[in-house]
Design a protein around this motif. Structure first.
Motif, PDB file in Angstrom:
ATOM      1  N   ASP A 204       8.311 -67.976  38.662  1.00 43.94           N
ATOM      2  CA  ASP A 204       9.152 -67.308  37.668  1.00 43.94           C
ATOM      3  C   ASP A 204      10.331 -68.229  37.371  1.00 43.94           C
ATOM      4  O   ASP A 204      11.425 -68.066  37.908  1.00 43.94           O
ATOM      5  CB  ASP A 204       9.623 -65.966  38.222  1.00 43.94           C
ATOM      6  CG  ASP A 204      10.482 -65.177  37.250  1.00 43.94           C
ATOM      7  OD1 ASP A 204      10.618 -65.612  36.083  1.00 43.94           O
ATOM      8  OD2 ASP A 204      11.035 -64.148  37.661  1.00 43.94           O
ATOM      9  N   THR A 212       6.124 -64.618  40.016  1.00 48.71           N
ATOM     10  CA  THR A 212       6.014 -63.798  38.819  1.00 48.71           C
ATOM     11  C   THR A 212       5.453 -62.406  39.104  1.00 48.71           C
ATOM     12  O   THR A 212       5.557 -61.510  38.261  1.00 48.71           O
ATOM     13  CB  THR A 212       5.104 -64.478  37.781  1.00 48.71           C
ATOM     14  OG1 THR A 212       3.846 -64.785  38.387  1.00 48.71           O
ATOM     15  CG2 THR A 212       5.744 -65.752  37.245  1.00 48.71           C
ATOM     16  N   TYR A 219       9.334 -61.957  44.747  1.00 51.20           N
ATOM     17  CA  TYR A 219       9.874 -61.596  43.434  1.00 51.20           C
ATOM     18  C   TYR A 219      11.392 -61.621  43.527  1.00 51.20           C
ATOM     19  O   TYR A 219      11.974 -61.297  44.564  1.00 51.20           O
ATOM     20  CB  TYR A 219       9.381 -60.209  43.028  1.00 51.20           C
ATOM     21  CG  TYR A 219       9.606 -59.878  41.572  1.00 51.20           C
ATOM     22  CD1 TYR A 219       9.003 -60.623  40.564  1.00 51.20           C
ATOM     23  CD2 TYR A 219      10.424 -58.820  41.204  1.00 51.20           C
ATOM     24  CE1 TYR A 219       9.195 -60.320  39.227  1.00 51.20           C
ATOM     25  CE2 TYR A 219      10.635 -58.499  39.870  1.00 51.20           C
ATOM     26  CZ  TYR A 219      10.017 -59.254  38.882  1.00 51.20           C
ATOM     27  OH  TYR A 219      10.225 -58.957  37.551  1.00 51.20           O
TER      28      TYR A 219
END
Length: 254
Positions: A204, A212, A219
């Motif tokens: 991400d 992601t 996360y």
């Protein structure tokens, strides 16, 4: 098979010395423990160079990690790392430094003052700190619960975790502590794309070294109180997704 032991120790020694427990200090190469996050990922995951792992965890009085937190952390380490000579944890209580807010520079300076355990032949050593006060980079939109800031160093903002766990319908302190502890150690293991190479496209990038997948341990919201409470469902500690596991396994982990 790995073995985890938990010890209780007193605090002593300066940043350039290692105490052998008998009051004798040997000069250590502290530079090997003052590198960038992820630089020791392969050595943490694999057991060939360092078959043993030792964690030196300091906590401010009243903020000792619970037995449940440590048991959960043990499970995480044993599931991911190859350490045939075992894992040990030394717990040391310290007085509060007396600050309401800490920057990473403050945390590094505190580590350099109190850390006694540095790498030696066959044993990789990690420093952890459960601190009072809050992180200097907190905003009105997010309160940081933990930071991995060197290759073998992390801090947990334990006071902040307790503030969030005390809210109505919030997960327990042990669940929040475990999630943040596992998440920050995941960064030391080189996740995501920070020392452990990607095996698939799952970084991400707008949130840096995170995954992601929204329910993955890595996360980005797992580092913030507001996001973590929303992320955890039914008191379940998030695990690593298949992409993160594949990365670790390709870099020497389980």
């Amino acid at each position: 098979m790995g073995l985890l032991g938990i010890l209780g120790l007193g605090c002593s020694a300066d940043s350039g010395q290692a105490d052998d427990g008998n009051g004798l200090n040997d000069t250590m190469d502290v530079s090997q423990n003052r590198k960038s996050v992820g630089d020791s990922a392969a050595d943490l995951l694999d057991g060939s160079r360092f078959p043993a792992l030792h964690l030196e965890i300091f906590y401010v009085e009243g903020l000792k990690p619970s037995a449940t937190t440590l048991d959960n952390f043990e499970s995480f380490l044993m599931e991911r790392l190859h350490k045939p000579d075992g894992v040990t944890i030394a717990l040391t209580e310290i007085s509060s430094p007396g600050q309401a807010v800490y920057s990473i520079t403050d945390i590094r300076n505190l580590e350099d003052d109190i850390r006694t355990a540095y790498n030696q032949e066959g044993i990789l050593k990690v420093f952890g700190l459960f601190i009072d006060g809050e992180y200097s980079e907190n905003t009105e939109n997010g309160s940081v619960l933990g930071v991995a800031y060197r290759n073998t160093s992390f801090v947990i903002f334990a006071d902040t975790i307790r503030e969030f766990s005390g809210q109505p319908l919030a997960p327990s302190t042990a669940v929040l502590e475990t999630t943040v502890l596992d998440h920050e150690f995941g960064h030391l293991l080189g996740l995501v794309n920070a020392g452990t190479p990607l095996q698939s496209a799952h970084q991400d990038e707008p949130h840096g070294r995170h995954c992601t997948t929204e329910d993955c341990l890595m996360y980005w919201t797992a580092e913030t109180g507001e996001g973590l409470i929303n992320m955890i469902s039914g008191g379940t500690i998030p695990g690593l997704d298949a992409a993160c596991l594949a990365d670790l396994q390709a870099n020497g982990g389980k």
